[in-house]
Design an enzyme around this catalytic site. Structure first.
Site, mmCIF file in Angstrom:
data_model
loop_
_atom_site.group_PDB
_atom_site.id
_atom_site.type_symbol
_atom_site.label_atom_id
_atom_site.label_comp_id
_atom_site.label_asym_id
_atom_site.label_seq_id
_atom_site.Cartn_x
_atom_site.Cartn_y
_atom_site.Cartn_z
ATOM 1 N N GLU A 185 10.185 -25.495 2.367
ATOM 2 C CA GLU A 185 11.309 -24.979 3.164
ATOM 3 C C GLU A 185 11.401 -25.766 4.471
ATOM 4 O O GLU A 185 10.408 -26.302 4.927
ATOM 5 C CB GLU A 185 11.045 -23.500 3.534
ATOM 6 C CG GLU A 185 10.953 -22.587 2.347
ATOM 7 C CD GLU A 185 10.316 -21.237 2.704
ATOM 8 O OE1 GLU A 185 10.164 -20.933 3.902
ATOM 9 O OE2 GLU A 185 9.963 -20.509 1.762
ATOM 10 N N LYS A 207 11.227 -26.174 8.346
ATOM 11 C CA LYS A 207 10.548 -25.404 9.396
ATOM 12 C C LYS A 207 11.515 -25.301 10.569
ATOM 13 O O LYS A 207 11.731 -26.263 11.310
ATOM 14 C CB LYS A 207 9.243 -26.090 9.809
ATOM 15 C CG LYS A 207 8.453 -25.272 10.805
ATOM 16 C CD LYS A 207 7.049 -25.839 10.977
ATOM 17 C CE LYS A 207 6.220 -25.007 11.932
ATOM 18 N NZ LYS A 207 6.772 -24.898 13.278
ATOM 19 N N ASP A 210 13.214 -24.435 14.023
ATOM 20 C CA ASP A 210 12.694 -24.380 15.376
ATOM 21 C C ASP A 210 13.426 -23.284 16.139
ATOM 22 O O ASP A 210 14.402 -23.533 16.827
ATOM 23 C CB ASP A 210 12.881 -25.734 16.055
ATOM 24 C CG ASP A 210 11.955 -25.885 17.238
ATOM 25 O OD1 ASP A 210 11.110 -24.994 17.447
ATOM 26 O OD2 ASP A 210 12.082 -26.889 17.960
ATOM 27 N N GLU A 213 13.573 -16.311 11.024
ATOM 28 C CA GLU A 213 13.662 -17.115 12.238
ATOM 29 C C GLU A 213 15.073 -16.991 12.803
ATOM 30 O O GLU A 213 16.054 -17.136 12.071
ATOM 31 C CB GLU A 213 13.354 -18.566 11.853
ATOM 32 C CG GLU A 213 12.944 -19.447 12.987
ATOM 33 C CD GLU A 213 11.455 -19.339 13.335
ATOM 34 O OE1 GLU A 213 10.737 -18.520 12.720
ATOM 35 O OE2 GLU A 213 11.041 -20.070 14.241
ATOM 36 N N TYR A 233 12.562 -15.855 5.372
ATOM 37 C CA TYR A 233 11.767 -16.601 4.405
ATOM 38 C C TYR A 233 10.528 -15.859 3.925
ATOM 39 O O TYR A 233 9.731 -16.434 3.193
ATOM 40 C CB TYR A 233 11.367 -17.970 4.974
ATOM 41 C CG TYR A 233 10.742 -17.869 6.363
ATOM 42 C CD1 TYR A 233 11.468 -18.244 7.479
ATOM 43 C CD2 TYR A 233 9.457 -17.375 6.542
ATOM 44 C CE1 TYR A 233 10.935 -18.139 8.750
ATOM 45 C CE2 TYR A 233 8.912 -17.264 7.807
ATOM 46 C CZ TYR A 233 9.646 -17.648 8.905
ATOM 47 O OH TYR A 233 9.115 -17.546 10.156
ATOM 48 N N LYS A 254 4.552 -31.567 9.757
ATOM 49 C CA LYS A 254 5.349 -31.807 10.959
ATOM 50 C C LYS A 254 6.055 -33.158 10.912
ATOM 51 O O LYS A 254 5.507 -34.159 10.463
ATOM 52 C CB LYS A 254 4.444 -31.779 12.191
ATOM 53 C CG LYS A 254 3.803 -30.414 12.420
ATOM 54 C CD LYS A 254 4.717 -29.472 13.139
ATOM 55 C CE LYS A 254 4.709 -29.797 14.611
ATOM 56 N NZ LYS A 254 5.127 -28.702 15.458
ATOM 57 N N CYS A 272 35.836 -38.687 43.445
ATOM 58 C CA CYS A 272 35.969 -38.873 41.996
ATOM 59 C C CYS A 272 35.626 -40.314 41.615
ATOM 60 O O CYS A 272 36.158 -41.254 42.217
ATOM 61 C CB CYS A 272 37.393 -38.540 41.568
ATOM 62 S SG CYS A 272 37.692 -38.929 39.837
ATOM 63 N N CYS A 279 39.286 -41.866 40.420
ATOM 64 C CA CYS A 279 40.442 -42.059 41.308
ATOM 65 C C CYS A 279 40.069 -42.026 42.786
ATOM 66 O O CYS A 279 40.931 -42.195 43.637
ATOM 67 C CB CYS A 279 41.510 -41.019 41.006
ATOM 68 S SG CYS A 279 40.981 -39.343 41.416
ATOM 69 N N CYS A 338 37.560 -32.844 40.146
ATOM 70 C CA CYS A 338 38.568 -33.725 40.714
ATOM 71 C C CYS A 338 39.889 -32.997 40.495
ATOM 72 O O CYS A 338 40.240 -32.684 39.363
ATOM 73 C CB CYS A 338 38.578 -35.068 39.991
ATOM 74 S SG CYS A 338 40.040 -36.045 40.415
ATOM 75 N N CYS A 374 44.776 -38.235 38.035
ATOM 76 C CA CYS A 374 43.530 -38.999 37.917
ATOM 77 C C CYS A 374 43.460 -39.655 36.535
ATOM 78 O O CYS A 374 43.556 -38.972 35.513
ATOM 79 C CB CYS A 374 42.341 -38.057 38.118
ATOM 80 S SG CYS A 374 40.768 -38.780 37.665
HETATM 81 S S1 IVH Z 1 5.964 -19.323 7.167
HETATM 82 C C1 IVH Z 1 2.274 -17.041 6.666
HETATM 83 N N1 IVH Z 1 8.248 -20.548 6.948
HETATM 84 O O1 IVH Z 1 6.917 -21.793 12.236
HETATM 85 C C2 IVH Z 1 3.600 -17.619 6.884
HETATM 86 N N2 IVH Z 1 7.346 -20.274 9.117
HETATM 87 O O2 IVH Z 1 4.295 -22.849 13.364
HETATM 88 C C3 IVH Z 1 3.729 -18.289 8.175
HETATM 89 N N3 IVH Z 1 8.741 -21.174 10.905
HETATM 90 O O3 IVH Z 1 5.766 -19.016 13.834
HETATM 91 C C4 IVH Z 1 5.084 -18.701 8.526
HETATM 92 N N4 IVH Z 1 10.364 -21.887 9.614
HETATM 93 O O4 IVH Z 1 8.142 -18.875 13.177
HETATM 94 C C5 IVH Z 1 7.289 -20.115 7.791
HETATM 95 N N5 IVH Z 1 10.289 -21.608 6.607
HETATM 96 C C6 IVH Z 1 9.345 -21.164 7.431
HETATM 97 C C7 IVH Z 1 9.432 -21.341 8.817
HETATM 98 C C8 IVH Z 1 8.397 -20.880 9.639
HETATM 99 C C9 IVH Z 1 9.938 -21.781 10.850
HETATM 100 C C10 IVH Z 1 7.990 -20.923 12.129
HETATM 101 C C11 IVH Z 1 7.401 -19.556 12.220
HETATM 102 C C12 IVH Z 1 6.004 -19.764 12.715
HETATM 103 C C13 IVH Z 1 5.941 -21.200 13.026
HETATM 104 C C14 IVH Z 1 4.574 -21.700 12.664
#
Ligand code: IVH
Length: 674
Positions: free
Chosen positions: A115, A117, A119, A179, A231, A319, A413, A416, A431, A436
């Site tokens: 999936e 991740k 932010d 999230e 998720y 990551k 400005c 102008c 301005c 302008c």
């Molecule tokens: S699973 C046991 N799935 O990433 C399950 N986390 O660094 C643990 N996060 O605090 C989390 N997308 O908020 C999971 N598809 C995803 C995610 C996800 C974002 C975040 C989550 C967690 C952080 C971990």
């Protein structure tokens, strides 16, 4: 001795990490990039793994995320809200795989789910008998903050499950993990609008989402474009899914938004290539991601592997390289917007961020520069995410040499040279010179834009040429352009000139709502423009509308009504409207809903004789405006004959056919009840 060094190093790392945590979470001003932070964090995790005696309760490795803030009720989570161990690149992921394979050989042949991740901010959502009853932040993983009221404002959060129409039963109790975040495009749009209104812009989507969800006033949360993706199931009763893949399907079926990019993978190799392809697509994703999450599909197997600290062994954060870098701020320059608002931007020593060379970045507004004490010559942290313009996070003050120069906003400005002004309480500088050139370029660009008059081929470059050459002094001048004069401009051959003239001419056919957007009336975006076009026939009617009349429109309050009315009272705008009318750019609304009650719909009328208050044409218009039809001759299909003084043979015919006869007041009674 070696242990002594390890202990010292661990203590240093802890101090260092605590400092960075404080800068990141509290001051919202990180002094190192995410990647550098992760490096230090990993070093400490490894050190503590090799020397368990060095683990201390205050280690940042035990505490990820924020503490519950005051002002919110504390909520105990029904199960630990765990975090994820990080891996960088294939090697990191493979060594994790090797470790867990040794713990349980079933891992070898297991399936995976990958999936994005996201932010954002973790949220924990409680449902009892299908009703959303409680929503919490993660807090320290065991206790979070009750942000139910704020979460209720998030449109994609189901308040009741299952969503209507889905044939599935809600479990008696379900606790879902997801999230919350602000999509990058919405974030950019939100900031664009704020900047244009001279208001303070936000620094990044993550902190904006997290700040908005932790407001004590839910209406402030509602004003932000927060989205949700779910998720996982943290806890629940009933027959719950046994794999991650089924969990996503189950959540989707109940009505939860789940990440569409999630994929089921037969083995680790496939999981890694899915993670890599997510990385390659990261800029095209609608939200910020900092990695991919690789999860064992079999949830019981994942559980049985246990947890290290706060990280379950059965899942991994793969990551992506950080899209933040440090570079030198060579200068601060300014832009002039369509409304005259002046915004600063950073001129950077070119730097590679995620495969793209970044030379400029936004600095939001002058207050941001002052508050962060950003100086010319500073090393600054720059972040690039998605396709949005890169932005400066802040200076790295620790590496200042003393040669950096403080910055002062301009007082004239840059285009102008007219003096700049502040407007009321707004933070921005403006301005106010209506002619302008820099503003005019932006005005043309907006007028010709996709959602406005959609003039193909008229982008910012050509807008600049038209303004610089003096050919165009306002948007109405576009309609008087001749191919010959365009040929004088650089890069214009006959075909290009004719094409532009044709697309300008074609834009006369755009409906009223598009012209309303194009005119840049404050507060009039796509939705309101359509509403206005539903209420008013053309610009004349809109101009004549009173503020009370404008307030009749849903979503228009006194402030907006006043702004619109003000726009239509300014001499310069009225002169522009007259020029547009003369140029035949005067659309008549196609959206306008009938203003009269449609009381005569489906009825056919014949008019005969002279009515006391309406001549023949007026009587016809009166009936038609209310949905009726007027025909010349009486037939069996005629519903009514409206008869006045000295009626002709039509009245007799109606009487023989037994058709109802009305006089003018009878007609009015029937049509308007008067
Ligand atoms: S699973 C046991 N799935 O990433 C399950 N986390 O660094 C643990 N996060 O605090 C989390 N997308 O908020 C999971 N598809 C995803 C995610 C996800 C974002 C975040 C989550 C967690 C952080 C971990």
């Amino acid at each position: 001795m070696a242990d002594q060094t390890a202990a010292d190093r661990a203590a240093d790392l802890r101090r260092e990490l605590q400092k960075h945590n404080y800068h990141y979470y509290v001051l919202d001003a990180p002094i190192v990039s995410d990647a550098e932070y992760d490096l230090l964090f990993r070093e400490l995790v490894e050190l503590e793994a090799a020397h368990p005696e060095l683990r201390s309760p205050d280690s940042p490795t035990h505490r990820v995320g924020g503490e519950p803030a005051e002002g919110f009720q504390r909520v105990s989570h029904p199960a630990p809200v765990l975090s994820l161990a990080n891996a960088f690149g294939r090697e990191g992921a493979e060594s994790w795989f090797d470790r867990i394979r040794k713990l349980d050989e079933r891992v070898e042949s297991s399936a995976w789910v990958v999936e994005p991740k996201l932010d954002g901010l973790t949220v924990v959502l409680h449902y009892e008998a299908g009703l959303f009853t409680l929503g919490a932040t993660r807090g320290d993983g065991s206790i979070g903050e009750d942000i139910t009221a704020n979460l209720r404002t998030v449109g994609s959060l189901p308040l009741r499950i299952p969503v209507a129409g889905n044939k599935i039963e809600a479990p008696p109790r379900l606790v879902v993990r997801g999230e919350a975040f602000i999509p990058v495009a919405e974030f950019a749009e939100m900031n664009r609008k704020l900047a244009e209104a001279g208001e303070r812009t936000y620094v990044n989507p993550r902190n904006t989402a997290s700040g908005a969800l932790r407001q004590l006033d839910p209406s402030l949360t509602a004003a932000r474009p927060i989205r949700l993706l779910c998720y996982g199931i943290l806890d629940g009763d009933g027959d719950l899914p046994r794999t991650q893949w089924e969990t996503l399907a189950y959540l989707r079926k109940l009505g939860f938004p789940v990440p569409a990019e999630a994929q089921h993978c037969a083995d680790l190799e496939e999981a890694l290539s899915v993670a890599e392809s997510l990385e390659a697509r990261r800029d095209a994703l609608p939200f910020e991601v900092d990695g991919a999450v690789i999860k064992l599909d079999d949830l019981a197997l994942a559980d049985s592997l246990g947890v290290v600290g706060k990280d379950p062994r059965g899942a991994l954060a793969y990551k992506f390289p950080a899209q933040e870098v440090a570079t030198r701020l060579e200068d601060i320059a300014t832009n002039v917007g369509r409304t005259g608002v002046i915004t600063p931007y950073a001129v950077l020593e070119p730097v590679q961020v995620g495969g793209v060379t970044v030379r400029q970045a936004t600095l939001h507004n002058f207050d941001f520069v002052a508050e962060k004490d950003i100086r010319i010559g500073d090393r600054v942290l720059v972040k690039r995410a998605g396709d949005v313009i890169p932005y400066v996070i802040g200076p790295v003050k620790e590496v200042r040499t003393g040669a950096e120069r403080e910055y002062h906003p301009p007082d004239r400005c840059p285009s102008c040279d007219e003096p700049l002004e502040r407007q009321g309480e707004e933070v921005a500088l403006y301005c106010v010179n209506l002619s302008c050139p820099a503003q005019l370029v932006r005005v043309l660009e907006h007028f010709a834009g996709r959602s406005a008059m959609d003039i193909e081929g008229l982008g910012i470059k050509i807008a600049e040429q038209l303004v610089e050459s003096g050919l165009v002094r306002d948007v109405a001048d576009l309609y008087g352009l001749q191919a010959d004069s365009l040929l004088e401009l650089e890069g214009f051959a006959e075909r290009k000139a004719e094409k532009l003239i044709r697309s300008i001419a074609d834009s006369r056919a755009r409906p009223l709502e598009r012209l309303l957007i194009a005119l840049g009336i404050p507060g009039v975006g796509e939705a309101l423009a359509a509403d206005l076009a539903r209420h008013f026939r053309d610009l004349d009617e809109l101009q004549d509308a009173s503020t009370e009349g404008l307030e009749q429109i849903e979503g228009v309050g006194p402030i907006l009504a006043n702004e619109i009315a003000q726009w239509f009272s300014k001499k310069g705008n009225l002169a522009l409207l007259e020029k547009l009318r003369a140029a035949d750019v005067w659309p008549v609304s196609e959206l306008r809903a009938p203003t009269e009650p449609q009381s005569l719909t489906g009825l056919t009328f014949v008019i005969t004789g002279t009515l006391p208050g309406l001549n023949r044409a007026e009587a016809k218009a009166y009936i038609e405006a209310r949905g009726g039809r007027v025909v010349g001759g009486v037939s069996k299909r005629t519903n009514y004959v409206v008869a006045g003084e000295s009626p002709g043979s039509k009245l007799e015919r109606a009487q023989t056919l037994g058709i109802k006869i009305l006089d003018e007041s009878g007609l009015r009674q029937m049509a308007d009840g008067q």
